[in-house]
Design a protein around this motif. Structure first.
Motif, mmCIF file in Angstrom:
data_model
loop_
_atom_site.group_PDB
_atom_site.id
_atom_site.type_symbol
_atom_site.label_atom_id
_atom_site.label_comp_id
_atom_site.label_asym_id
_atom_site.label_seq_id
_atom_site.Cartn_x
_atom_site.Cartn_y
_atom_site.Cartn_z
ATOM 1 N N GLY A 15 6.771 4.034 -10.092
ATOM 2 C CA GLY A 15 6.315 5.249 -9.637
ATOM 3 C C GLY A 15 4.561 5.630 -9.316
ATOM 4 O O GLY A 15 4.102 6.599 -8.908
ATOM 5 N N THR A 16 3.995 4.505 -10.047
ATOM 6 C CA THR A 16 2.568 4.524 -10.016
ATOM 7 C C THR A 16 2.217 4.068 -8.206
ATOM 8 O O THR A 16 2.970 3.190 -7.687
ATOM 9 C CB THR A 16 1.854 3.304 -10.600
ATOM 10 N N LYS A 17 1.169 4.627 -7.639
ATOM 11 C CA LYS A 17 1.170 4.447 -6.130
ATOM 12 C C LYS A 17 0.220 3.161 -6.048
ATOM 13 O O LYS A 17 -0.723 2.825 -7.220
ATOM 14 C CB LYS A 17 0.450 5.618 -5.387
ATOM 15 N N PHE A 18 0.263 2.382 -4.932
ATOM 16 C CA PHE A 18 -0.394 1.243 -4.806
ATOM 17 C C PHE A 18 -0.427 0.795 -3.384
ATOM 18 O O PHE A 18 0.548 1.650 -2.505
ATOM 19 C CB PHE A 18 0.124 -0.185 -5.621
ATOM 20 N N GLU A 19 -1.457 0.052 -2.943
ATOM 21 C CA GLU A 19 -1.491 -0.085 -1.462
ATOM 22 C C GLU A 19 -0.960 -1.136 -0.671
ATOM 23 O O GLU A 19 -0.855 -2.345 -1.539
ATOM 24 C CB GLU A 19 -3.044 -0.535 -1.176
ATOM 25 N N CYS A 20 -0.180 -1.108 0.411
ATOM 26 C CA CYS A 20 0.212 -2.223 0.916
ATOM 27 C C CYS A 20 -0.714 -3.461 1.305
ATOM 28 O O CYS A 20 -2.079 -3.082 1.616
ATOM 29 C CB CYS A 20 0.763 -2.008 2.301
ATOM 30 N N VAL A 21 -0.475 -4.521 0.842
ATOM 31 C CA VAL A 21 -1.590 -5.490 0.949
ATOM 32 C C VAL A 21 -1.963 -5.878 2.241
ATOM 33 O O VAL A 21 -3.070 -6.229 2.686
ATOM 34 C CB VAL A 21 -1.053 -6.978 -0.044
ATOM 35 N N CYS A 22 -0.947 -5.588 3.139
ATOM 36 C CA CYS A 22 -1.364 -5.951 4.647
ATOM 37 C C CYS A 22 -1.906 -4.785 5.275
ATOM 38 O O CYS A 22 -3.202 -4.920 6.113
ATOM 39 C CB CYS A 22 0.058 -6.122 5.347
ATOM 40 N N CYS A 23 -1.252 -3.588 5.402
ATOM 41 C CA CYS A 23 -1.821 -2.515 6.046
ATOM 42 C C CYS A 23 -2.631 -1.479 5.593
ATOM 43 O O CYS A 23 -3.079 -0.450 6.043
ATOM 44 C CB CYS A 23 -0.708 -2.007 7.076
ATOM 45 N N GLY A 24 -2.470 -1.433 4.159
ATOM 46 C CA GLY A 24 -3.070 -0.398 3.538
ATOM 47 C C GLY A 24 -2.538 0.797 3.241
ATOM 48 O O GLY A 24 -2.894 1.761 2.433
ATOM 49 N N GLN A 25 -1.080 0.922 3.781
ATOM 50 C CA GLN A 25 -0.542 2.018 3.382
ATOM 51 C C GLN A 25 -0.199 2.179 2.004
ATOM 52 O O GLN A 25 0.056 1.440 1.263
ATOM 53 C CB GLN A 25 1.019 1.760 4.372
ATOM 54 N N VAL A 26 -0.205 3.411 1.406
ATOM 55 C CA VAL A 26 -0.019 3.906 -0.055
ATOM 56 C C VAL A 26 1.387 4.000 -0.315
ATOM 57 O O VAL A 26 2.208 4.745 0.401
ATOM 58 C CB VAL A 26 -0.946 5.263 -0.290
ATOM 59 N N TYR A 27 1.809 3.386 -1.434
ATOM 60 C CA TYR A 27 3.360 3.495 -1.755
ATOM 61 C C TYR A 27 3.717 4.002 -3.365
ATOM 62 O O TYR A 27 2.817 3.885 -3.963
ATOM 63 C CB TYR A 27 3.984 2.037 -1.832
ATOM 64 N N PHE A 28 4.778 4.495 -3.453
ATOM 65 C CA PHE A 28 5.118 4.712 -4.687
ATOM 66 C C PHE A 28 6.478 3.965 -5.110
ATOM 67 O O PHE A 28 6.754 3.448 -6.043
ATOM 68 C CB PHE A 28 5.563 6.370 -4.863
ATOM 69 N N ASP A 29 7.209 3.708 -3.993
ATOM 70 C CA ASP A 29 8.480 3.008 -4.316
ATOM 71 C C ASP A 29 7.938 1.460 -4.289
ATOM 72 O O ASP A 29 7.368 0.954 -3.479
ATOM 73 C CB ASP A 29 9.325 3.305 -3.041
ATOM 74 N N HIS A 30 8.476 0.752 -5.393
ATOM 75 C CA HIS A 30 8.190 -0.611 -5.687
ATOM 76 C C HIS A 30 9.045 -1.528 -5.111
ATOM 77 O O HIS A 30 8.931 -2.758 -5.446
ATOM 78 C CB HIS A 30 7.888 -0.704 -7.054
ATOM 79 N N THR A 31 10.148 -1.300 -4.262
ATOM 80 C CA THR A 31 10.787 -2.181 -3.821
ATOM 81 C C THR A 31 10.853 -2.315 -2.285
ATOM 82 O O THR A 31 10.277 -1.328 -1.614
ATOM 83 C CB THR A 31 12.318 -1.630 -4.314
ATOM 84 N N GLY A 32 11.356 -3.229 -1.563
ATOM 85 C CA GLY A 32 11.611 -3.247 -0.358
ATOM 86 C C GLY A 32 10.304 -3.752 0.520
ATOM 87 O O GLY A 32 9.825 -4.454 0.038
ATOM 88 N N HIS A 33 10.419 -3.384 1.848
ATOM 89 C CA HIS A 33 9.130 -3.721 2.736
ATOM 90 C C HIS A 33 8.325 -2.298 3.197
ATOM 91 O O HIS A 33 9.019 -1.307 3.227
ATOM 92 C CB HIS A 33 9.905 -4.161 3.975
#
Ligand SMILES: Nc1nc2c(ncn2[C@@H]2O[C@H](COP(=O)(O)OP(=O)(O)OP(=O)(O)O)[C@@H](O)[C@H]2O)c(=O)[nH]1
Ligand SMILES: [Mg+2]
Lengths: 302, 324
Positions: A15-33
């Motif tokens: 649930g901690t947010k982090f950035e996509c290493v490629c496009c910088g989009q921010v995530y909370f979901d830690h699975t998938g693409h």
């Protein structure tokens, strides 16, 4: 692999947010693409958990330039450890690019052509440590791009967003060029590489004061592949490029600060297998990597 | 003298301390070309006897037998270790060099005018011989300079030589190139009792026994290194260090509509080299090929003599007493 020096990490809670290493989009979901660029979130997460900014490079080139062979071979050599470099593949996709390529080569086959659909690309993440120093590391983060997708992206920017995003974030780029095609098939390769360089330049344009007058700082290694069948390229890659890739040579000179030519090959000898319909497949008779790690070494040393 | 007593085990001879070449005296034409006397009907007993003592030091006998060659048919090429489809080939008894031909030995050939002696070369390649030059344009292996062996590499295997140069050298010194069945027989024969090993020392790879990519030396080593990887009867570096040219052309094969096409003539090469990446490609059985004009830094050769072709001295000299 026991002497691998790992970079320090902190653990991200669910649930901690982090950035996509490629496009910088921010995530909370830690699975998938990533739903924007298809990068696996597992890679972004590993990078986010690690201290320090990620430093990474990507590998580009036309269809058939030899990207899959090169990447598979490079990853395998780095994993075994070579020239003071020790690689640690950080996700199962890296291992599968490595495994599929090496399995094929050992059985005297080249790997299959990479499919154009971006959701099928295998993303590689390999953390490479240099001379066992803790902060002396570099990542290879790149999907094994299909050359046709790169081509599409050059014609219609935005079609394959991962290409642009990865280039934007990379600390260095390896542009693979088929030396046999360069030698035997006229200027086509030169034009393709030229388009790719101008795309790189447009994505990585210098900004700020005097930007228009400044050259791009992005280090670019032009890697002439298949030099086993083109000894001229192996003998003196820069000289070969000057005479056979004139467009690329001049463009680099004019627009890039930091570039170098390399020649590489994975095989010692090859023959052709021709079927009843005249279809031809190259067969690598035996594998002897030549120059594979040098472009990477050049990049990691700067 | 029994046949077996003529087979030397590794290092049990005073003439050869374990795994080491005796190479302190400078090489001369006579010391490299001793085998010429063994096929020369006019050679004196003294010359023949002397030549045999040289054979005893530098070569090893391999008894006749048969050997299973891996299939090179298009649909078997991807087999990692094809024993099933192997083809049994008979090999007559022969003597084989313990070591690959060295730069020092090749230097004698160059100094003796080997590249200018057109009798040694197939007529069809004579124009090509002019291109067999070193880095400075002198006749010699591709990586030499000024027609000289690179400093400190006298005992390394000679490399940067095409199949033709290996062939000419063999003719000059009175021997011949090993064919692919002989090569494999030499590598595995001493183990035939225990069933033809993958490597000269056994079935599992050991990076201490052969100079392949795993050894991470990225270069050739002297021909007497990795002595622990020699065959039981003392043939060194059959696996690793340099690929070896054989006297077998790589034939384009066909099967079920598939055919193999090469850019030009290729000869079979054996044994793998310092840069061979897969241990499965540096074995006693793995067959590969290279364009016969190629002059690569990882490709050398070793020579042999057909046992039945050799003259014996008239007096009953011990080494030649084959008739038991
Ligand atoms: N002789 C030789 N041929 C090579 C080498 N590497 C690749 N090739 C040939 O080039 C072909 C394409 O290599 P790939 O690695 O699949 O090329 P790619 O850049 O991934 O191509 P796409 O997947 O279409 O983008 C192989 O099938 C081989 O025929 C090499 O080192 N030497
Ligand atoms: Mg590919």
């Amino acid at each position: 692999m026991s002497d691998q020096v790992m970079t320090s990490t902190r653990f991200l809670n669910e649930g901690t947010k982090f950035e996509c290493v490629c496009c910088g989009q921010v995530y909370f979901d830690h699975t998938g693409h990533c739903n924007h660029c298809q990068a696996p979130t597992s890679i972004s997460r590993v990078v986010a958990e690690r201290d320090g900014k990620p430093k990474f490079l990507c590998v580009l080139g036309a269809s058939g330039a030899g990207k899959t062979v090169y990447l598979g071979m490079l990853l395998d050599m780095l994993t075994k450890g070579t020239k003071g470099l020790q690689g640690l593949p950080n996700n199962s996709f890296s291992v599968s690019v490595q495994q599929q390529t090496m399995n094929a080569l050992e059985r005297r086959r080249f790997p299959e052509k990479t499919a154009t659909e971006s959701d099928t690309w295998k993303w590689i993440h390999c953390e490479v440590n240099y001379r066992k120093k803790k902060d002396n590391f570099f990542d290879i983060i790149t999907p094994d791009f299909a050359g046709e997708a790169i081509s599409e992206e050059l014609e219609n920017p935005g079609q394959y967003p991962a290409v642009g995003h990865i280039i934007r974030r990379s600390q260095a780029v390896l542009v693979l060029v088929d030396s046999i095609r360069v030698r035997d098939l006229g200027r086509d390769e030169d034009f393709f590489a030229l388009k790719l360089l101008s795309y790189l330049e447009s994505v990585r344009k210098p900004t700020g004061k005097n930007a228009a007058k400044r050259k791009t700082d992005l280090p670019v290694a032009i890697v002439l592949t298949k030099s086993d069948a083109c000894p001229e390229a192996m003998q003196d890659p820069a000289e070969f490029a000057r005479h056979n890739l004139p467009g690329v040579d001049q463009y680099l000179n004019r627009h890039f600060n930091d570039y170098q030519f390399f020649a590489v090959s994975a095989v010692g000898a090859s023959v052709s297998l021709v079927d009843a319909h005249g279809r031809t497949e190259q067969i690598p008779m035996h594998i002897e990597p030549l120059g594979i790690v040098e472009p990477f070494e050049w990049i990691i040393k700067r | 003298m029994s046949f077996l007593s003529k087979l030397k085990r590794k290092g049990n001879s005073p003439a050869e301390p374990r795994g080491k070449r005796r190479d302190s005296e400078p090489r001369t034409v006579a010391s490299v070309c001793y085998a010429r006397h063994l096929t020369d009907p006019d050679a004196s007993d003294y010359e023949i006897t002397k030549a045999w003592s040289q054979v005893e030091k530098e070569m090893v006998i391999v008894a006749e037998g048969s050997v299973g060659l891996a299939s090179l048919s298009p649909d078997d090429l991807d087999q990692l270790d094809s024993r099933e489809n192997s083809q049994l080939v008979h090999v007559d008894a022969f003597y084989v060099d313990r070591f690959a031909v060295t730069n020092d030995q090749f230097q004698v050939f160059v100094d003796d005018g080997g590249y200018e002696n057109f009798d040694l070369w197939p007529e069809s390649v004579l124009p090509m011989v002019l291109n067999f030059v070193d880095t400075t344009g002198c006749p010699g292996p591709a990586f030499w300079a000024n027609g000289r062996t690179p400093q400190g590499r006298g005992h390394h295997p000679v490399v940067g030589v095409s199949w033709y140069e290996a062939y000419a050298f063999a003719r000059w010194c009175g021997k011949r190139l090993v064919n692919c069945a002989e090569w494999q027989h030499a590598a595995t024969w001493a183990d035939s009792g225990s069933g033809r090993h993958r490597y000269p020392w056994g079935d599992s790879f050991n990076a201490n026994f052969a100079n392949t990519w795993e050894a991470k030396r990225e270069d050739t080593v002297p021909v007497d290194q990795y002595a622990d990887g020699a065959t039981a009867n003392g043939i060194h570096q059959m696996v690793g260090n340099v690929w070896e040219w054989t006297d077998t052309l790589f034939e384009a094969q066909m099967s079920k509509g598939l055919r193999i096409v090469t850019d030009g003539p290729m000869a079979e090469i054996r044994g793998g080299a310092y840069d061979t990446y897969f241990t499965s490609q540096a074995t006693c059985r793995f067959r590969s090929a290279q364009a016969i004009a190629a002059r690569h830094p990882n490709l050398g050769f070793r020579l042999c003599l057909t046992a039945s072709d050799l003259c014996q001295p008239n007096d009953s000299y011990a080494f030649c007493d084959q008739g038991e």
